[in-house]
Design a protein around this motif. Structure first.
Motif, PDB file in Angstrom:
ATOM      1  N   ILE A  49      -7.165 -13.462 -89.699  1.00 49.72           N
ATOM      2  CA  ILE A  49      -8.194 -12.928 -90.680  1.00 49.72           C
ATOM      3  C   ILE A  49      -8.307 -11.244 -90.394  1.00 49.72           C
ATOM      4  O   ILE A  49      -8.177 -11.127 -89.141  1.00 49.72           O
ATOM      5  N   LYS A  50      -7.969 -10.568 -91.208  1.00 48.79           N
ATOM      6  CA  LYS A  50      -8.082  -9.366 -91.303  1.00 48.79           C
ATOM      7  C   LYS A  50      -9.182  -8.653 -91.809  1.00 48.79           C
ATOM      8  O   LYS A  50      -9.685  -7.612 -91.248  1.00 48.79           O
ATOM      9  N   THR A  51     -10.185  -9.402 -92.648  1.00 52.82           N
ATOM     10  CA  THR A  51     -11.338  -8.649 -93.024  1.00 52.82           C
ATOM     11  C   THR A  51     -12.145 -10.003 -93.342  1.00 52.82           C
ATOM     12  O   THR A  51     -11.984 -11.098 -93.595  1.00 52.82           O
ATOM     13  N   ILE A  52     -13.510  -9.776 -93.633  1.00 54.99           N
ATOM     14  CA  ILE A  52     -14.672 -10.611 -93.676  1.00 54.99           C
ATOM     15  C   ILE A  52     -15.510 -10.327 -94.770  1.00 54.99           C
ATOM     16  O   ILE A  52     -15.801  -9.030 -94.883  1.00 54.99           O
ATOM     17  N   ILE A  53     -16.023 -11.233 -95.505  1.00 55.66           N
ATOM     18  CA  ILE A  53     -16.983 -11.057 -96.645  1.00 55.66           C
ATOM     19  C   ILE A  53     -18.136 -11.791 -96.081  1.00 55.66           C
ATOM     20  O   ILE A  53     -18.160 -13.082 -96.045  1.00 55.66           O
ATOM     21  N   LEU A  54     -19.253 -11.303 -96.165  1.00 54.46           N
ATOM     22  CA  LEU A  54     -20.842 -11.708 -96.113  1.00 54.46           C
ATOM     23  C   LEU A  54     -21.310 -11.769 -97.355  1.00 54.46           C
ATOM     24  O   LEU A  54     -21.561 -10.620 -97.875  1.00 54.46           O
ATOM     25  N   THR A  55     -21.849 -12.927 -97.834  1.00 57.73           N
ATOM     26  CA  THR A  55     -22.573 -12.998 -99.039  1.00 57.73           C
ATOM     27  C   THR A  55     -23.732 -14.218 -98.909  1.00 57.73           C
ATOM     28  O   THR A  55     -23.590 -14.951 -97.946  1.00 57.73           O
ATOM     29  N   GLY A  56     -24.626 -14.566 -99.950  1.00 61.30           N
ATOM     30  CA  GLY A  56     -25.567 -15.288-100.065  1.00 61.30           C
ATOM     31  C   GLY A  56     -25.272 -16.549-100.918  1.00 61.30           C
ATOM     32  O   GLY A  56     -24.637 -16.136-102.118  1.00 61.30           O
ATOM     33  N   GLU A  57     -25.703 -17.523-100.551  1.00 62.13           N
ATOM     34  CA  GLU A  57     -25.556 -18.605-101.564  1.00 62.13           C
ATOM     35  C   GLU A  57     -26.922 -18.841-102.414  1.00 62.13           C
ATOM     36  O   GLU A  57     -27.868 -18.376-101.799  1.00 62.13           O
ATOM     37  N   GLY A  58     -26.607 -19.084-103.666  1.00 59.27           N
ATOM     38  CA  GLY A  58     -27.935 -19.143-104.587  1.00 59.27           C
ATOM     39  C   GLY A  58     -27.978 -17.626-104.890  1.00 59.27           C
ATOM     40  O   GLY A  58     -27.224 -17.089-105.286  1.00 59.27           O
ATOM     41  N   LYS A  59     -29.302 -17.449-105.375  1.00 61.47           N
ATOM     42  CA  LYS A  59     -29.787 -16.127-106.286  1.00 61.47           C
ATOM     43  C   LYS A  59     -30.084 -15.013-105.136  1.00 61.47           C
ATOM     44  O   LYS A  59     -30.288 -13.994-105.810  1.00 61.47           O
ATOM     45  N   ALA A  60     -30.314 -15.512-103.948  1.00 57.00           N
ATOM     46  CA  ALA A  60     -30.651 -14.153-102.856  1.00 57.00           C
ATOM     47  C   ALA A  60     -29.405 -14.067-102.061  1.00 57.00           C
ATOM     48  O   ALA A  60     -28.789 -14.851-101.895  1.00 57.00           O
ATOM     49  N   PRO A  98     -13.046  -5.210 -90.521  1.00 56.43           N
ATOM     50  CA  PRO A  98     -14.325  -4.439 -91.381  1.00 56.43           C
ATOM     51  C   PRO A  98     -14.833  -5.858 -91.852  1.00 56.43           C
ATOM     52  O   PRO A  98     -14.251  -6.877 -92.321  1.00 56.43           O
ATOM     53  N   ILE A  99     -16.072  -5.508 -92.141  1.00 55.77           N
ATOM     54  CA  ILE A  99     -17.109  -6.634 -92.878  1.00 55.77           C
ATOM     55  C   ILE A  99     -17.560  -6.007 -94.210  1.00 55.77           C
ATOM     56  O   ILE A  99     -17.967  -4.912 -94.133  1.00 55.77           O
ATOM     57  N   ILE A 100     -17.299  -6.709 -95.266  1.00 55.45           N
ATOM     58  CA  ILE A 100     -17.812  -6.254 -96.664  1.00 55.45           C
ATOM     59  C   ILE A 100     -18.949  -7.371 -96.914  1.00 55.45           C
ATOM     60  O   ILE A 100     -18.803  -8.401 -96.895  1.00 55.45           O
ATOM     61  N   ALA A 101     -20.273  -6.579 -97.243  1.00 58.88           N
ATOM     62  CA  ALA A 101     -21.391  -7.250 -97.943  1.00 58.88           C
ATOM     63  C   ALA A 101     -21.085  -7.397 -99.323  1.00 58.88           C
ATOM     64  O   ALA A 101     -20.935  -6.384-100.063  1.00 58.88           O
ATOM     65  N   ALA A 102     -21.186  -8.644-100.039  1.00 57.28           N
ATOM     66  CA  ALA A 102     -21.349  -8.847-101.153  1.00 57.28           C
ATOM     67  C   ALA A 102     -22.838  -9.379-101.685  1.00 57.28           C
ATOM     68  O   ALA A 102     -22.994 -10.760-101.317  1.00 57.28           O
ATOM     69  N   VAL A 103     -23.593  -8.373-101.888  1.00 58.15           N
ATOM     70  CA  VAL A 103     -24.888  -8.402-101.800  1.00 58.15           C
ATOM     71  C   VAL A 103     -25.373  -9.173-103.529  1.00 58.15           C
ATOM     72  O   VAL A 103     -25.343  -8.367-104.541  1.00 58.15           O
ATOM     73  N   ASN A 104     -25.519 -10.350-103.788  1.00 55.25           N
ATOM     74  CA  ASN A 104     -25.458 -11.283-104.797  1.00 55.25           C
ATOM     75  C   ASN A 104     -27.089 -11.072-105.406  1.00 55.25           C
ATOM     76  O   ASN A 104     -27.164 -11.263-106.575  1.00 55.25           O
ATOM     77  N   GLY A 105     -28.121 -10.772-104.664  1.00 60.27           N
ATOM     78  CA  GLY A 105     -29.339 -10.830-105.060  1.00 60.27           C
ATOM     79  C   GLY A 105     -30.309 -10.125-104.415  1.00 60.27           C
ATOM     80  O   GLY A 105     -29.780  -9.037-103.696  1.00 60.27           O
ATOM     81  N   ALA A 106     -31.417 -10.607-104.032  1.00 58.73           N
ATOM     82  CA  ALA A 106     -32.261  -9.864-103.102  1.00 58.73           C
ATOM     83  C   ALA A 106     -31.894  -9.798-101.746  1.00 58.73           C
ATOM     84  O   ALA A 106     -31.500 -10.559-101.058  1.00 58.73           O
ATOM     85  N   LYS A 201      -3.714  -2.940 -95.052  1.00 62.12           N
ATOM     86  CA  LYS A 201      -3.438  -1.942 -94.526  1.00 62.12           C
ATOM     87  C   LYS A 201      -3.375  -2.164 -93.041  1.00 62.12           C
ATOM     88  O   LYS A 201      -3.558  -3.232 -92.689  1.00 62.12           O
ATOM     89  N   PRO A 202      -2.842  -1.143 -92.074  1.00 65.97           N
ATOM     90  CA  PRO A 202      -2.457  -1.433 -90.841  1.00 65.97           C
ATOM     91  C   PRO A 202      -3.851  -1.834 -90.150  1.00 65.97           C
ATOM     92  O   PRO A 202      -4.677  -0.909 -89.766  1.00 65.97           O
ATOM     93  N   PRO A 203      -3.758  -2.889 -89.539  1.00 67.18           N
ATOM     94  CA  PRO A 203      -5.077  -3.318 -88.942  1.00 67.18           C
ATOM     95  C   PRO A 203      -5.547  -2.584 -87.617  1.00 67.18           C
ATOM     96  O   PRO A 203      -6.729  -2.487 -87.328  1.00 67.18           O
ATOM     97  N   ILE A 204      -4.456  -2.246 -87.012  1.00 70.13           N
ATOM     98  CA  ILE A 204      -4.910  -1.371 -85.852  1.00 70.13           C
ATOM     99  C   ILE A 204      -5.440  -0.129 -86.239  1.00 70.13           C
ATOM    100  O   ILE A 204      -6.460   0.276 -85.611  1.00 70.13           O
ATOM    101  N   SER A 205      -4.771   0.540 -87.201  1.00 66.02           N
ATOM    102  CA  SER A 205      -5.584   1.746 -87.646  1.00 66.02           C
ATOM    103  C   SER A 205      -6.917   1.688 -88.065  1.00 66.02           C
ATOM    104  O   SER A 205      -7.897   2.392 -88.038  1.00 66.02           O
ATOM    105  N   VAL A 206      -7.266   0.465 -89.093  1.00 68.30           N
ATOM    106  CA  VAL A 206      -8.387   0.312 -89.728  1.00 68.30           C
ATOM    107  C   VAL A 206      -9.361  -0.116 -88.695  1.00 68.30           C
ATOM    108  O   VAL A 206     -10.464   0.615 -88.447  1.00 68.30           O
ATOM    109  N   GLY A 207      -8.855  -1.000 -87.806  1.00 67.44           N
ATOM    110  CA  GLY A 207     -10.004  -1.284 -86.481  1.00 67.44           C
ATOM    111  C   GLY A 207     -10.268  -0.366 -85.564  1.00 67.44           C
ATOM    112  O   GLY A 207     -11.489  -0.034 -85.114  1.00 67.44           O
TER     113      GLY A 207
END
Length: 259
Positions: A49-60, A98-106, A201-207
């Motif tokens: 795993i190189k990157t993580i996406i955090l999001t919500g199920e449903g409308k919020a 790195p963690i990417i937030a995918a904000v789908n609603g509230a 991208k190079p994980p050591i550099s990004v990290g």
């Protein structure tokens, strides 16, 4: 690893973590916070795993704390409740992936704060953000008082926290909270596309970049977490807090008296 409050999906070098309590607008109950810590720890240890996406199920994305639980807190219980979330906060800040937030609603209250803990924020056009703590007589928690001023400046952060008014995804982008605003239909796809590019991208550099930046700008974070726990505990014992929560459930304007 089994999860009751999360959905975990792995796509290539990307791990997608979905908050999965849509009927409660993905309220951050204690059990969900503990599972988030386990999920991030697991992703941190998985070399694929190189990157993580955090999001919500449903409308919020997340409506924040569970008021039905918070309103029952007794003295010092709030401190313990917030302290139990400190490992999750520090894990998200200190892990090099790195963690990417995918904000789908509230993204409200602690849900807004959770998004701020991520390294990049994508928001759908339907998303909105609100520092709603003041509307029930509480102070911001989940490290919002640390991260929000760094993004928008102390004066704008105080306005958002003092007033507790929602802002659109477009406004959040304009003032520097959100990286990109995209159609809700393509939110996850665009977040994945970005994550795939980032994974190459190079994980050591990004990290190392994330680690050094966060070590520099987050020197006082642990002190703030303890201060917010103490302040939240004090506020949770006031008559204004009780009035704010009652007004929320009764869908009326609160009448705060400063008691």
């Amino acid at each position: 690893m089994d999860f009751d409050y999360l959905l975990i999906e792995k796509i290539g070098n990307i791990q997608i973590i979905r908050l999965n309590e849509p009927n409660k607008r993905n309220a951050l109950v204690i059990e969900m916070r503990k599972e988030l810590f386990r999920a991030f720890s697991q992703a941190e240890q998985d070399e694929d795993i190189k990157t993580i996406i955090l999001t919500g199920e449903g409308k919020a994305f997340s409506a924040g704390g569970d008021l039905s639980t918070i309103r029952k807190s007794k003295p010092l219980e709030t401190i313990k409740r917030l302290q139990s979330s400190h490992p999750l906060i520090m894990k998200m800040v200190e892990m090099e992936k790195p963690i990417i937030a995918a904000v789908n609603g509230a993204a409200a209250g602690a849900g807004f704060s959770l998004a701020l803990l991520c390294d990049v924020i994508f928001a759908s056009e339907q998303a909105f953000f609100v520092q709603s703590f003041v509307n029930i007589g509480l102070i911001p928690d989940f490290a919002a008082m640390h991260f929000l001023p760094m993004l928008v400046g102390p004066h704008k952060a105080k306005e958002l926290m003092f007033m507790g008014e929602r802002i659109s995804a477009e406004e959040a982008h304009r003032i520097g909270i959100v990286n990109r605003v995209v159609p809700v239909e393509t939110l996850l796809a665009e977040a994945i596309e970005f994550a795939e590019k980032l994974a190459k991208k190079p994980p050591i550099s990004v990290g190392m970049t994330k680690k050094i930046m966060n070590q520099h700008i987050n020197r006082d974070l642990k002190v703030l977490l303890e201060l917010e726990a103490q302040g939240q505990d004090l506020c949770s014992q006031t008559e204004d807090f009780k009035e704010g929560v009652n007004a929320f459930f009764e869908k009326r304007e609160p009448n705060f008296l400063g008691k």
